[in-house]
Design a protein around this motif. Structure first.
Motif, PDB file in Angstrom:
ATOM      1  N   SER A 101       0.808  -1.220   0.000  1.00 56.57           N
ATOM      2  CA  SER A 101       0.000   0.000   0.000  1.00 56.57           C
ATOM      3  C   SER A 101       0.840   1.268   0.000  1.00 56.57           C
ATOM      4  O   SER A 101       0.298   2.374   0.051  1.00 56.57           O
ATOM      5  N   LYS A 102       2.174   1.142  -0.088  1.00 54.74           N
ATOM      6  CA  LYS A 102       3.035   2.316  -0.027  1.00 54.74           C
ATOM      7  C   LYS A 102       4.158   2.244  -1.065  1.00 54.74           C
ATOM      8  O   LYS A 102       5.298   2.591  -0.791  1.00 54.74           O
ATOM      9  N   SER A 148      -8.370  -0.396  -2.524  1.00 55.16           N
ATOM     10  CA  SER A 148      -7.137  -1.042  -2.079  1.00 55.16           C
ATOM     11  C   SER A 148      -7.038  -2.454  -2.651  1.00 55.16           C
ATOM     12  O   SER A 148      -8.023  -3.012  -3.155  1.00 55.16           O
ATOM     13  N   SER A 188      -0.827   4.158  -2.415  1.00 53.01           N
ATOM     14  CA  SER A 188      -1.743   4.709  -1.412  1.00 53.01           C
ATOM     15  C   SER A 188      -2.855   5.522  -2.073  1.00 53.01           C
ATOM     16  O   SER A 188      -3.874   5.823  -1.436  1.00 53.01           O
TER      17      SER A 188
END
Length: 325
Positions: A232-233, A256, A251
């Motif tokens: 997620s980063k 997601s 992000s």
């Protein structure tokens, strides 16, 4: 750990700094060193899919082998990374790709095409629905440093989409978004090569997705990173002929990876080795193109023979391709 597929025989390797460990050779040597017989280690490390299916036990074995053999000079175990050819680290299972999953990318495209939308509007409108996507069915899947042929039907509208990719390591269906960490085996980079249709707004998806499925339409690599990067980063950048075109972070995804997997796995079993690409950011040719006064699209931002495309992410590396006719 970083896993690669390398050499003429497409062997499975562990990228360790500037060296690549041949895992099949290393595992055989390690078993002999500690007196472990084949019955005690019943899965070969000769393929990426085989390693994924062993789960944590396989990763632990690779880690122990690398630590024990890091200083060895036994022939066949270590190669200089700069001297080996890398191939697509693709397990050979299915390839699912998320569509329209970055609000900046979508808003920029609509605005440049003459129907202005803000990032906030796109995000809120899209979130009212569910993640959408398609299957990548074309073969072969390409690795870094390979040539990508422009399909003859592209008519000057051949585009690139740098994307993050997840490799699943566990079987499951009806998976909840909160369970995503249990299913992720590793992360990588993906380029979704695309033919654009000179029409706006975009036409509805065709079941076979001919604009997305053709020979060499998916690239993946240069490696699969396991246990070192948070999906997620991931900061991703795409360069065309050395000029940065895309810079975005996972992000920023509208949905997601967990939400995507929850939607896609409804009544459908995902298996170890399946790949999910999370969607691209702003900066592609399609979202930067402004139509001419007569409504036609200029071709200057789209890919041409001789162009070089590179997708980068810290900790993963560089996925490079040369565009040919």
């Amino acid at each position: 750990m970083k896993f690669v597929v390398f050499g003429e025989q497409r062997r499975l390797g562990l990228l360790d700094g500037q060296r690549v460990m041949d895992l099949a050779q290393a595992s055989a040597t390690y078993r002999q060193t500690i007196g472990l017989n084949d019955a005690q280690w019943d899965v070969s490390l000769s393929s990426l899919q085989g390693l994924i299916e062993t789960g944590q036990r396989g990763l632990d074995f690779v880690r122990e082998s690398a630590e024990r053999l890091r200083g060895t000079d036994e022939p066949g175990i270590w190669s200089d990374a700069s001297g080996v050819r890398l191939h697509a680290p693709w397990p050979g299972q299915r390839f699912a790709l998320v569509g329209s999953n970055n609000a900046n990318h979508v808003a920029t495209a609509f605005t440049n095409m003459g129907t202005p939308r803000t990032v906030e509007e796109v995000y809120e409108t899209t979130r009212r629905g569910a993640p959408s996507g398609f299957w990548g069915m074309a073969r072969p899947v390409m690795g870094t440093g390979e040539q990508i042929r422009i399909p003859s039907r592209a008519k000057g509208l051949f585009d690139f989409e740098g994307e993050p990719g997840l490799i699943l390591g566990k079987q499951g269906k009806d998976i909840k978004a909160a369970e995503i960490a249990d299913y992720v085996w590793g992360v990588t980079l993906v380029i979704d090569w695309s033919i654009r249709d000179e029409a706006w707004p975009p036409k509805p998806y065709s079941p076979l997705m001919p604009l997305k499925n053709f020979d060499c339409s998916k690239s993946i690599g240069p490696c699969i990173v396991v246990g070192e990067i948070c999906p997620s980063k991931i900061q991703i950048e795409t360069y065309v002929n050395g000029q940065r075109k895309q810079s975005f972070n996972t992000s920023e995804m509208i949905f997601s990876f967990g939400e995507v997997l929850e939607q896609f796995s409804r009544d459908l079993t995902f298996v170890p080795g399946d790949v999910i690409a999370g969607g691209t950011g702003a900066g592609t040719a399609i979202d930067q193109t402004v139509p001419n006064v007569d409504g036609s699209w200029p071709r200057d931002l789209f890919l041409k023979p001789g162009d070089n495309v590179e997708v980068r992410a810290e900790g993963i590396g560089s996925l490079f391709a040369e565009i040919v006719a």
